[in-house]
Design an enzyme around this catalytic site. Structure first.
Site, mmCIF file in Angstrom:
data_model
loop_
_atom_site.group_PDB
_atom_site.id
_atom_site.type_symbol
_atom_site.label_atom_id
_atom_site.label_comp_id
_atom_site.label_asym_id
_atom_site.label_seq_id
_atom_site.Cartn_x
_atom_site.Cartn_y
_atom_site.Cartn_z
ATOM 1 N N GLU A 1 -4.602 2.226 -4.289
ATOM 2 C CA GLU A 1 -3.134 2.580 -4.168
ATOM 3 C C GLU A 1 -2.798 1.112 -3.640
ATOM 4 O O GLU A 1 -1.396 1.000 -3.107
ATOM 5 C CB GLU A 1 -2.927 3.558 -3.342
ATOM 6 C CG GLU A 1 -3.131 3.552 -1.676
ATOM 7 C CD GLU A 1 -4.645 4.162 -1.548
ATOM 8 O OE1 GLU A 1 -4.651 4.814 -0.626
ATOM 9 O OE2 GLU A 1 -5.289 4.238 -2.340
ATOM 10 N N HIS B 1 -4.839 14.701 -9.269
ATOM 11 C CA HIS B 1 -4.947 13.423 -9.561
ATOM 12 C C HIS B 1 -4.102 12.919 -10.793
ATOM 13 O O HIS B 1 -3.752 11.956 -10.897
ATOM 14 C CB HIS B 1 -6.362 13.157 -10.015
ATOM 15 C CG HIS B 1 -7.438 13.072 -8.823
ATOM 16 N ND1 HIS B 1 -7.653 11.934 -7.905
ATOM 17 C CD2 HIS B 1 -8.284 13.994 -8.284
ATOM 18 C CE1 HIS B 1 -8.535 12.170 -7.171
ATOM 19 N NE2 HIS B 1 -8.825 13.527 -7.149
ATOM 20 N N ASP C 1 -1.972 9.615 -10.344
ATOM 21 C CA ASP C 1 -2.001 8.281 -11.346
ATOM 22 C C ASP C 1 -0.449 8.138 -11.857
ATOM 23 O O ASP C 1 -0.021 7.176 -12.095
ATOM 24 C CB ASP C 1 -2.707 9.143 -12.637
ATOM 25 C CG ASP C 1 -4.064 8.955 -12.452
ATOM 26 O OD1 ASP C 1 -4.687 8.296 -11.465
ATOM 27 O OD2 ASP C 1 -4.917 9.290 -13.257
ATOM 28 N N ASN D 1 -2.827 12.953 -4.007
ATOM 29 C CA ASN D 1 -3.922 13.304 -4.655
ATOM 30 C C ASN D 1 -4.496 14.774 -4.553
ATOM 31 O O ASN D 1 -4.697 15.319 -5.154
ATOM 32 C CB ASN D 1 -4.998 12.414 -4.796
ATOM 33 C CG ASN D 1 -5.100 11.281 -5.529
ATOM 34 O OD1 ASN D 1 -4.141 11.417 -6.635
ATOM 35 N ND2 ASN D 1 -5.511 10.119 -5.483
ATOM 36 N N ASP E 1 0.905 -1.096 -0.015
ATOM 37 C CA ASP E 1 0.077 -0.074 -0.013
ATOM 38 C C ASP E 1 0.778 1.247 -0.012
ATOM 39 O O ASP E 1 1.871 1.160 0.728
ATOM 40 C CB ASP E 1 -0.899 0.009 1.319
ATOM 41 C CG ASP E 1 -2.076 1.190 1.167
ATOM 42 O OD1 ASP E 1 -3.012 0.920 0.787
ATOM 43 O OD2 ASP E 1 -1.711 2.079 1.735
#
Length: 428
Positions: free
Chosen positions: A338, A308, A312, A303, A295
């Site tokens: 994630e 975003h 990404d 974010n 994780d």
């Protein structure tokens, strides 16, 4: 499921299997089925030496079965050191089973029914073309490739229409020098299948094969076959439909459905499919592996602060880093958000912990322009004998949670009961 209803099937002499349409698990096999095929899993039955079917996922049959269409599959049965085909008629289960299920009803068969290839078959009445007859006119003007086959003559092709000669790339006379096994990728293994099909009353609904053309190309085809009598000669009429493009599109859609669109790695569905295939087809190889749940730490903050697009970019970087950091035998999947799941075959806890710590360090060394360095927390669990996937995943998820609540940027191992057996804190 009402087992009492299913147990009544044990009085039948006909082999019956009831299979989940979604999971493709055998839910029940009656006494005759177990006597014929033992405790065989569905994979070897549907994908054996003589196996033929028109759909790979069973749930694709459901719309046609609900309409009452006749559907047949050919399975491969192994018994007493021999393999032989068994035709199975499909129908919807109506035994109080909650999930969609399909009944496979096998015909009476034995290994003695497998034909022995005879290179010098007994003479039979030869087929003769009647150029002026109705059948000849129908045969030659049909736009679908059609073959006339003599099943008792080792699958000798006795005639081919113009559409078939165009499709296969042979002249009519050349086609009539061949046997079906010479144009079928199964080779002579198709002969027992053909004899099994010839026994079916009224022929069969489509079955899928791979056929070879004169130029060496392979084409996926669906065939419809049924018995005909032409001028007193008993033959089989085979109608061929080229489904190569359909198969290609299906495979592309299936591949796309198994990949995460952002990172291009396998998704959760691909992982579950891989595990299920291993369980049903190679169960002996599924008892020594570990799982790793990775994780990205503080990903929400990335974010929120950087947008975003940068989020990404971070996930793509993390996916590439995990892919290059794992061993050749390992596989990484995007589990969601994630989180990434890594499957480590033939790996115990010690080896998995070593890989996890190596990945944790590698990720921390990566640089993404415009955002701080990324760290990951990792949970690790080793499969325990007899454990189901729900229990295994809960343990690895609990281990990840413990790693995050203990300060993040660390590797945590889980015991069978989910308690901590050890952790590797971050080294600096």
């Amino acid at each position: 499921m009402l087992l009492s209803h299913l147990e009544t099937l044990n009085i039948l002499s006909t082999p019956v299997w009831i299979v989940s349409a979604h999971s493709q698990h055998i839910l029940f096999a009656n006494t005759a089925a177990r006597k014929l095929a033992g405790n065989s899993l569905l994979g070897p039955l549907r994908n054996g030496q003589f196996s033929v079917h028109s759909q790979e996922p069973l749930e694709a049959y459901l719309p046609n079965l609900k309409k009452g269409d006749q559907i047949v599959e050919i399975w491969t049965i192994h018994k007493e050191g021999r393999a032989f085909p068994l035709s199975c008629r499909l129908s919807l289960a109506k035994f109080g089973i909650q999930e969609p299920a399909i009944v496979f009803e096998g015909s009476h068969a034995s290994s003695a029914s497998v034909p022995v290839i005879n290179p010098f078959p007994d003479e039979t009445k030869p087929y003769r073309r009647d150029e002026s007859g109705f059948f000849e006119r129908f045969f030659q003007t049909n736009s679908a490739p059609m073959l006339l086959i003599a099943p008792e003559d080792n699958g000798q092709i006795v005639d081919a229409n113009q559409a078939a000669t165009r499709f296969y790339g042979y002249s009519r006379d050349e086609m009539c020098l061949k046997h079906t096994w010479e144009i079928n990728a199964m080779g002579q293994d198709v002969l027992p299948v053909m004899h099994e099909i010839a026994r079916l009353p009224g022929g069969h609904k489509p079955l899928t094969f791979v056929h070879k053309l004169a130029d060496g190309n392979l084409r996926h085809v669906q065939t419809y076959a049924g018995p005909v009598v032409v001028d007193g000669t008993r033959l089989m009429l085979c109608i061929i439909h080229d489904i190569t493009e359909q198969k290609r599109l299906e495979q592309e859609l299936e591949r796309a459905a198994l990949l995460d669109p952002l990172t291009g790695i396998g998704n959760r569905r691909q992982f579950m499919q891989l595990v299920e295939n291993a369980r049903t087809q190679n169960p002996q190889r599924t008892h020594n592996f570990s799982l790793m749940l990775v994780d990205a730490d503080h990903f929400k903050a990335i974010n929120d602060r950087y947008g975003h697009n940068k989020g990404d970019d971070t996930l793509v970087m993390l996916a590439r880093t995990l892919e290059t950091g794992i061993r050749e035998t390992d596989t990484v999947f995007r589990w969601g958000g994630e989180e990434f799941l890594i499957l480590l075959p033939l790996t115990g806890m010690e080896g998995a912990m070593h890989v996890a710590e190596s990945l944790r360090k590698i990720v921390g060394e990566q640089v993404i322009p415009g955002i701080p360095s990324l760290t990951v927390s990792v949970g690790v669990a080793q499969y325990e004998t007899g454990e189901d996937f729900t229990s295994l995943f809960k343990r690895v998820d609990d281990a990840l949670y413990q790693a995050k609540t203990s300060g993040r940027n660390r590797v945590q191992a889980a015991s069978m009961k989910g308690s901590v057996t050890g952790e590797i804190p971050p080294s600096h």
